[in-house]
Design an enzyme around this catalytic site. Sequence first.
Site, PDB file in Angstrom:
ATOM      1  CB  THR A   1      46.357  38.084  50.990  1.00 17.88           C
ATOM      2  OG1 THR A   1      45.208  38.080  50.120  1.00 17.88           O
ATOM      3  CG2 THR A   1      46.706  39.523  51.302  1.00 17.88           C
TER       4      THR A   1
ATOM      5  NE  ARG B   1      38.915  37.571  51.447  1.00 18.46           N
ATOM      6  CZ  ARG B   1      38.490  36.389  51.904  1.00 18.46           C
ATOM      7  NH1 ARG B   1      37.245  36.239  52.283  1.00 18.46           N
ATOM      8  NH2 ARG B   1      39.313  35.375  51.989  1.00 18.46           N
TER       9      ARG B   1
ATOM     10  CG  ASP C   1      41.573  41.733  56.214  1.00 21.94           C
ATOM     11  OD1 ASP C   1      41.621  40.522  55.915  1.00 21.94           O
ATOM     12  OD2 ASP C   1      40.612  42.459  55.911  1.00 21.94           O
TER      13      ASP C   1
ATOM     14  N   GLY D   1      43.908  32.359  53.472  1.00 24.80           N
ATOM     15  CA  GLY D   1      44.187  31.775  52.152  1.00 24.80           C
ATOM     16  C   GLY D   1      45.685  31.743  51.887  1.00 24.80           C
TER      17      GLY D   1
ATOM     18  CE  LYS E   1      40.245  45.071  20.033  1.00 21.98           C
ATOM     19  NZ  LYS E   1      40.268  45.451  21.397  1.00 21.98           N
TER      20      LYS E   1
HETATM   21  O1  F6P Z   1      41.834  35.884  50.130  1.00 25.92           O
HETATM   22  C1  F6P Z   1      42.296  35.048  49.120  1.00 25.92           C
HETATM   23  C2  F6P Z   1      41.154  34.436  48.365  1.00 25.92           C
HETATM   24  O2  F6P Z   1      41.677  33.608  47.352  1.00 25.92           O
HETATM   25  C3  F6P Z   1      40.141  35.423  47.773  1.00 25.92           C
HETATM   26  O3  F6P Z   1      40.595  36.011  46.582  1.00 25.92           O
HETATM   27  C4  F6P Z   1      38.932  34.546  47.590  1.00 25.92           C
HETATM   28  O4  F6P Z   1      37.738  35.300  47.581  1.00 25.92           O
HETATM   29  C5  F6P Z   1      39.002  33.626  48.779  1.00 25.92           C
HETATM   30  O5  F6P Z   1      40.361  33.647  49.231  1.00 25.92           O
HETATM   31  C6  F6P Z   1      38.609  32.200  48.528  1.00 25.92           C
HETATM   32  O6  F6P Z   1      38.679  31.517  49.729  1.00 25.92           O
HETATM   33  P1  F6P Z   1      38.625  29.929  49.878  1.00 25.92           P
HETATM   34  O7  F6P Z   1      39.893  29.362  49.323  1.00 25.92           O
HETATM   35  O8  F6P Z   1      38.489  29.708  51.337  1.00 25.92           O
HETATM   36  O9  F6P Z   1      37.447  29.497  49.075  1.00 25.92           O
END
Ligand code: F6P
Length: 319
Positions: free
Chosen positions: A125, A171, A103, A11, A213
């Site tokens: 990331t 994630r 990772d 990503g 609130k």
């Molecule tokens: O690892 C970065 C991330 O944006 C995560 O937060 C998310 O779960 C995932 O990638 C989404 O992946 P994609 O863009 O492939 O849908």
Amino acid sequence: MKTIGVLTSGGDAPGMNAAVRAVVRSGIFHGLKVMGIKQGYKGLIEGNIEEMNLSSVADIIHRGGTTLRTARSEEFKTDEGRGKALNVLKVFGIDGLVVIGGDGSFRGANALSKEGIKTIGVPGTIDNDLGYTDYTIGFDTAINTVIDAISKIRDTTTSHGRANIIEVMGRHCGDIALYAGLAGGAESVIVPEEEFSADAVCKKLIKGRNRGKLHSIIILAEHIVNPYELSEEIEEKTGITTRVTILGHIQRGGSPSAFDRILASKMGAKAVELLTSEETGRVVGVKGNEIINLPIDEALKIENKFDKNMYNLTKILSI
Ligand code: F6P
């Protein structure tokens, strides 16, 4: 070491461009030829590679995304795919490689290192899910994007006297939710590292309403509970109208913050410095104010620590 390559993988994250710029410029400074590999490991397998010069990375430090582009390559995970990648590296005379990603990308870099290519990983990331480093490139920008969204959503939530569930990425890591939740003054923060209780969220909402609130912001990390089902449950149990906002990929875009640009510049330059010292199979990170590096194998074994004190603080400050 004469020729190095640089790629971004997985990503994208704001600040990746600043890291690429640092690799290219410090590589040239050290007298190296620097090759840009497009679309991560996919582009490596396909030989989608071109030489970079000082101008190739001009005007990108402030840009989101990655100008080298990125991909999630299934082929590279196979022996055959990696074999192709190794051949391409040989054809282009690339003896060192900087991999900017998370990772999964580091596992790929480690595999190449074991095949004799000198590789260094740079953490890029938005998830901040790598235990060996305090911060990953892109995380700071992402949480700033989230708190900007929280402020806007709070305006309309207050006007209507509603609650709003804001689902954020991460994630399997709750850091985006936690940091943005604390900085955005959220009433509830739901993260994968802590037990989830819809009743606890409802109790908080009722307590808040009883003391006048006008809004409630619930930050929900992805993959825990369906936000629409949660909003129905909240409405049933509290009578408070509850809307849902899924922030999605907006969190991955935008101009990187100063923090991310500086982190990326330092890390990219450090990666090149390590390659010039013939180091391999290592990752760069940050601990406190210090740029660190350690073997990829070791780094990937370090569990990501959730900041329980910070989580408790979000609870205390939102009573
Ligand atoms: O690892 C970065 C991330 O944006 C995560 O937060 C998310 O779960 C995932 O990638 C989404 O992946 P994609 O863009 O492939 O849908």
